[in-house]
Design a protein around this motif. Sequence first.
Motif, PDB file in Angstrom:
ATOM      1  N   TYR A 150      24.669  52.069  -9.538  1.00  0.00           N
ATOM      2  CA  TYR A 150      25.929  51.759 -10.209  1.00  0.00           C
ATOM      3  C   TYR A 150      26.076  52.661 -11.426  1.00  0.00           C
ATOM      4  CZ  TYR A 150      26.031  47.446  -7.469  1.00  0.00           C
ATOM      5  OH  TYR A 150      26.044  46.541  -6.441  1.00  0.00           O
ATOM      6  N   GLY A 151      27.294  53.097 -11.683  1.00  0.00           N
ATOM      7  CA  GLY A 151      27.545  53.939 -12.832  1.00  0.00           C
ATOM      8  C   GLY A 151      27.312  55.400 -12.514  1.00  0.00           C
ATOM      9  N   TRP A 203      21.036  44.909 -14.546  1.00  0.00           N
ATOM     10  CA  TRP A 203      21.216  46.237 -15.135  1.00  0.00           C
ATOM     11  C   TRP A 203      22.596  46.802 -14.840  1.00  0.00           C
ATOM     12  CZ3 TRP A 203      18.529  48.305 -18.880  1.00  0.00           C
ATOM     13  CH2 TRP A 203      17.256  47.792 -19.142  1.00  0.00           C
ATOM     14  N   ARG A 204      23.219  46.368 -13.743  1.00  0.00           N
ATOM     15  CA  ARG A 204      24.615  46.740 -13.507  1.00  0.00           C
ATOM     16  C   ARG A 204      25.478  46.253 -14.664  1.00  0.00           C
ATOM     17  NH1 ARG A 204      29.156  44.231 -11.787  1.00  0.00           N
ATOM     18  NH2 ARG A 204      30.699  45.467 -10.621  1.00  0.00           N
ATOM     19  N   GLN A 205      25.254  45.031 -15.094  1.00  0.00           N
ATOM     20  CA  GLN A 205      26.015  44.496 -16.223  1.00  0.00           C
ATOM     21  C   GLN A 205      25.719  45.285 -17.489  1.00  0.00           C
ATOM     22  OE1 GLN A 205      28.388  42.036 -15.947  1.00  0.00           O
ATOM     23  NE2 GLN A 205      28.901  42.712 -18.024  1.00  0.00           N
ATOM     24  N   ALA A 206      24.482  45.751 -17.629  1.00  0.00           N
ATOM     25  CA  ALA A 206      24.135  46.565 -18.797  1.00  0.00           C
ATOM     26  C   ALA A 206      24.941  47.854 -18.826  1.00  0.00           C
ATOM     27  CB  ALA A 206      22.635  46.868 -18.784  1.00  0.00           C
ATOM     28  N   VAL A 207      25.178  48.424 -17.650  1.00  0.00           N
ATOM     29  CA  VAL A 207      26.006  49.622 -17.580  1.00  0.00           C
ATOM     30  C   VAL A 207      27.443  49.282 -17.973  1.00  0.00           C
ATOM     31  CG1 VAL A 207      26.885  51.455 -16.079  1.00  0.00           C
ATOM     32  CG2 VAL A 207      24.541  50.641 -15.801  1.00  0.00           C
ATOM     33  N   LEU A 208      27.965  48.189 -17.446  1.00  0.00           N
ATOM     34  CA  LEU A 208      29.325  47.765 -17.795  1.00  0.00           C
ATOM     35  C   LEU A 208      29.473  47.551 -19.298  1.00  0.00           C
ATOM     36  CD1 LEU A 208      30.100  45.230 -14.921  1.00  0.00           C
ATOM     37  CD2 LEU A 208      31.406  47.292 -15.427  1.00  0.00           C
ATOM     38  N   ASP A 209      28.439  46.976 -19.908  1.00  0.00           N
ATOM     39  CA  ASP A 209      28.485  46.661 -21.339  1.00  0.00           C
ATOM     40  C   ASP A 209      28.132  47.849 -22.216  1.00  0.00           C
ATOM     41  OD1 ASP A 209      29.090  44.084 -20.577  1.00  0.00           O
ATOM     42  OD2 ASP A 209      27.028  43.340 -20.788  1.00  0.00           O
ATOM     43  N   ARG A 254      23.177  62.541 -22.508  1.00  0.00           N
ATOM     44  CA  ARG A 254      22.574  63.002 -23.757  1.00  0.00           C
ATOM     45  C   ARG A 254      23.660  63.396 -24.762  1.00  0.00           C
ATOM     46  NH1 ARG A 254      17.192  64.283 -22.271  1.00  0.00           N
ATOM     47  NH2 ARG A 254      16.942  64.572 -20.014  1.00  0.00           N
ATOM     48  N   ASP A 255      23.419  63.096 -26.015  1.00  0.00           N
ATOM     49  CA  ASP A 255      24.369  63.527 -27.041  1.00  0.00           C
ATOM     50  C   ASP A 255      23.928  64.876 -27.606  1.00  0.00           C
ATOM     51  OD1 ASP A 255      22.252  63.004 -28.711  1.00  0.00           O
ATOM     52  OD2 ASP A 255      23.134  61.201 -29.595  1.00  0.00           O
ATOM     53  N   GLY A 256      24.454  65.263 -28.768  1.00  0.00           N
ATOM     54  CA  GLY A 256      24.194  66.595 -29.302  1.00  0.00           C
ATOM     55  C   GLY A 256      22.741  66.897 -29.578  1.00  0.00           C
ATOM     56  N   ASP A 257      21.931  65.878 -29.916  1.00  0.00           N
ATOM     57  CA  ASP A 257      20.513  66.134 -30.190  1.00  0.00           C
ATOM     58  C   ASP A 257      19.646  65.909 -28.967  1.00  0.00           C
ATOM     59  OD1 ASP A 257      20.436  63.398 -29.899  1.00  0.00           O
ATOM     60  OD2 ASP A 257      19.809  62.972 -31.956  1.00  0.00           O
ATOM     61  N   GLY A 258      20.299  65.754 -27.812  1.00  0.00           N
ATOM     62  CA  GLY A 258      19.553  65.615 -26.572  1.00  0.00           C
ATOM     63  C   GLY A 258      19.080  64.218 -26.264  1.00  0.00           C
ATOM     64  N   ARG A 259      19.471  63.241 -27.062  1.00  0.00           N
ATOM     65  CA  ARG A 259      19.007  61.876 -26.852  1.00  0.00           C
ATOM     66  C   ARG A 259      20.097  61.031 -26.181  1.00  0.00           C
ATOM     67  NH1 ARG A 259      14.400  60.646 -29.627  1.00  0.00           N
ATOM     68  NH2 ARG A 259      14.809  58.442 -29.261  1.00  0.00           N
ATOM     69  N   PRO A 260      19.720  60.133 -25.277  1.00  0.00           N
ATOM     70  CA  PRO A 260      20.696  59.204 -24.712  1.00  0.00           C
ATOM     71  C   PRO A 260      20.967  58.068 -25.693  1.00  0.00           C
ATOM     72  CG  PRO A 260      18.526  58.739 -23.817  1.00  0.00           C
ATOM     73  CD  PRO A 260      18.370  59.952 -24.705  1.00  0.00           C
ATOM     74  N   ARG A 261      22.188  57.578 -25.722  1.00  0.00           N
ATOM     75  CA  ARG A 261      22.539  56.477 -26.621  1.00  0.00           C
ATOM     76  C   ARG A 261      22.808  55.178 -25.863  1.00  0.00           C
ATOM     77  NH1 ARG A 261      20.363  58.303 -31.157  1.00  0.00           N
ATOM     78  NH2 ARG A 261      21.155  60.388 -31.691  1.00  0.00           N
ATOM     79  N   THR A 262      23.349  55.285 -24.675  1.00  0.00           N
ATOM     80  CA  THR A 262      23.693  54.081 -23.915  1.00  0.00           C
ATOM     81  C   THR A 262      23.191  54.215 -22.478  1.00  0.00           C
ATOM     82  OG1 THR A 262      25.856  54.996 -23.325  1.00  0.00           O
ATOM     83  CG2 THR A 262      25.752  53.611 -25.286  1.00  0.00           C
ATOM     84  N   VAL A 263      23.111  53.066 -21.810  1.00  0.00           N
ATOM     85  CA  VAL A 263      22.774  53.036 -20.388  1.00  0.00           C
ATOM     86  C   VAL A 263      24.061  53.294 -19.614  1.00  0.00           C
ATOM     87  CG1 VAL A 263      21.944  51.613 -18.483  1.00  0.00           C
ATOM     88  CG2 VAL A 263      20.864  51.447 -20.729  1.00  0.00           C
ATOM     89  N   ASP A 264      24.148  54.450 -18.963  1.00  0.00           N
ATOM     90  CA  ASP A 264      25.373  54.859 -18.269  1.00  0.00           C
ATOM     91  C   ASP A 264      25.275  54.741 -16.753  1.00  0.00           C
ATOM     92  OD1 ASP A 264      26.656  55.654 -20.712  1.00  0.00           O
ATOM     93  OD2 ASP A 264      25.360  57.413 -20.719  1.00  0.00           O
ATOM     94  N   GLY A 265      24.071  54.514 -16.246  1.00  0.00           N
ATOM     95  CA  GLY A 265      23.900  54.363 -14.805  1.00  0.00           C
ATOM     96  C   GLY A 265      22.576  53.697 -14.501  1.00  0.00           C
ATOM     97  N   VAL A 266      22.482  53.098 -13.322  1.00  0.00           N
ATOM     98  CA  VAL A 266      21.253  52.438 -12.898  1.00  0.00           C
ATOM     99  C   VAL A 266      21.037  52.704 -11.416  1.00  0.00           C
ATOM    100  CG1 VAL A 266      22.460  50.252 -12.463  1.00  0.00           C
ATOM    101  CG2 VAL A 266      19.989  50.250 -12.812  1.00  0.00           C
ATOM    102  N   LEU A 267      19.780  52.859 -11.037  1.00  0.00           N
ATOM    103  CA  LEU A 267      19.402  53.081  -9.643  1.00  0.00           C
ATOM    104  C   LEU A 267      18.196  52.211  -9.350  1.00  0.00           C
ATOM    105  CD1 LEU A 267      19.706  55.058  -7.054  1.00  0.00           C
ATOM    106  CD2 LEU A 267      17.749  56.239  -8.074  1.00  0.00           C
ATOM    107  N   GLY A 268      18.216  51.561  -8.186  1.00  0.00           N
ATOM    108  CA  GLY A 268      17.093  50.704  -7.870  1.00  0.00           C
ATOM    109  C   GLY A 268      16.813  50.608  -6.389  1.00  0.00           C
ATOM    110  N   ASN A 269      15.639  50.080  -6.094  1.00  0.00           N
ATOM    111  CA  ASN A 269      15.249  49.799  -4.716  1.00  0.00           C
ATOM    112  C   ASN A 269      14.339  48.579  -4.708  1.00  0.00           C
ATOM    113  OD1 ASN A 269      14.906  50.675  -1.756  1.00  0.00           O
ATOM    114  ND2 ASN A 269      12.793  50.411  -2.445  1.00  0.00           N
ATOM    115  N   GLY A 270      14.653  47.607  -3.827  1.00  0.00           N
ATOM    116  CA  GLY A 270      13.790  46.461  -3.622  1.00  0.00           C
ATOM    117  C   GLY A 270      13.787  45.436  -4.734  1.00  0.00           C
TER     118      GLY A 270
END
Length: 415
Positions: free
Chosen positions: A345-346, A397-403, A373-389
Motif C-alpha cells: 500500500y502506498g 501499517w496501511r493506516q500508518a501510511v494513510l496517517d 527522503r528529504d534534502g538531507d537524505g532522511r525519511p520523515r514519514t511512512v509513505d508505503g508498506v510492503l508485507g508477506n504473511g
Amino acid sequence: MTAAPEPRRLVVVGASAAGLAVVEEVRRRGFTGEVTLIGDEPGLPYDRPPLSKQLLAGEWETDRLLLRPREQWEALGVVHVPGTAAVGVDTKARQVRLANGTTCEYDALVIATGAAAVHPVSLGAGLAGVQVLRNLPDALRLRGALAQGGCLVVVGAGFVGAEAAAVARGMGVPVTMVDPLPLPMVNVLGEEVSGMLAERHRAAGVDLRCGVGVTEVLSDGGRTTGVALDDDGVVGATSVLVAVGARPAVGWLTDSGVPLGDRKRDGVEGVLCDAHGQAGEGIWAAGDVAAWFDPESGRHRRSEHRLAATEEGRAVAAAVLGEELPKPSLPYFWSDQYDLKLQSYGTTGRDMAFTVVEGSLSEGRFIGVYGHRDGDGRPRTVDGVLGNGMARSLRTWRQAVLDRTPWPEAAPFAA
C-alpha cells in the motif's frame, strides 16, 4: 475544462477494468442515457492480473476471469461492441471511428484502452515460440507451451516476468530469467526485498541472469532456439517470454487533438489529463492509458496498478456527470510468486528509504516500510508498506501510511 452535467450519449473505449468501472458507476449514480462500451477483444471484460498467475498455472479457467457474470452485465443496459478496435476520433464532430468502418457519436468520451506490451523486433517479434503476456490469448498460448515441456527464457524480471517464471518452475519447466537490472523487480521493491526475491527464484531452480541484456533471439527454421546475451553467453530455449514493459495504447489517437504525453518532453506517456481525469472538452481518460496531473508534484503521472484502474474509472464517471469525485484510496499492488504473496500500500521504490519493522526478510514473513527522503537524505514519514504473511500487521501499517505516520525513530535507513 468542465463536464456537461447530463450527457445523453456516453462512449467508453476500452473494455477494461477502468472502462467497466466507468459504466457501472454512471449507472449506480442514476445515469439513464445511452452507454456504449467498445473493446478490441471478443467476449465480456475480464481481469488481467490472474493471467500471469492463476490462469497461467492452470488453477483457473477463462470463465473465472470475467469481471462480472453475464447476468449482471446485461442488467447494466450497455451497448457492447466487442472485437472491434477504435481507430480514430474526431473531437470536433464528437465521433469515434471503428475498424469495421462505422462511427459512434458521443457527448462524453472516456478513453480506457490500457497499455500494450512492448515487443521490439530485435527481441524476436513475429518469431514462432516468442511472445509477450498481456491478454487472454497470450496467456493461453504460453500455458500450452509450458504444458508441452521444453525450456523457457524470460526476458525481463518485472511483475509479469517474475510471476511467469515462478509459475513455470511450479510446472517443472526449466527457466532462465534475464534482466539488465541487478535484481528482479528492483525499481519497485528496492534492493533489500528484491534480494530476498532473487534468492527465492534461485532456490526454486531459476537460472537468474541479472545485470545482463539480450542482444538477439536465436532461431532455426522460423522458430526460436534461445537467446544471445551481451556477456557473449547463449541460453537455449523452446519458448521465450518477452516481458520488458508496456506502453499506453494511444496509437489510435494520433492527430486527434487529444493531448498525448511525450516521455522526453513531459516525462510520461499516455493521455494527458487534469487532476480529475479530463483531457479535453467532453473527453476523459482512466486506467493504464491515462496520465493524470498530480498537484503535489506538479507533474503528470500514470498509475498502472489494478486498483487504480477501478478508482480512476469511478472518479471519471462522477466527473462526467458533474458530481463530486470520490476520495481516492492508497495505491495497492500484489504479486504471487511461489509461497510469497507480496502486498503493498502506498508508494514504494528503489530510491526510497526502507526498513523492516516486523518479522524478517530471511524468514519470508515481514512488514517493511518505505519513506521518501528529504534534502538531507532522511525519511520523515511512512509513505508505503510492503508485507508477506502478516495480514493483520499489514492492515495496521496501511493506516500508518494513510496517517503519514512519522518514520520510526529506531528504524535504520540506507544512507
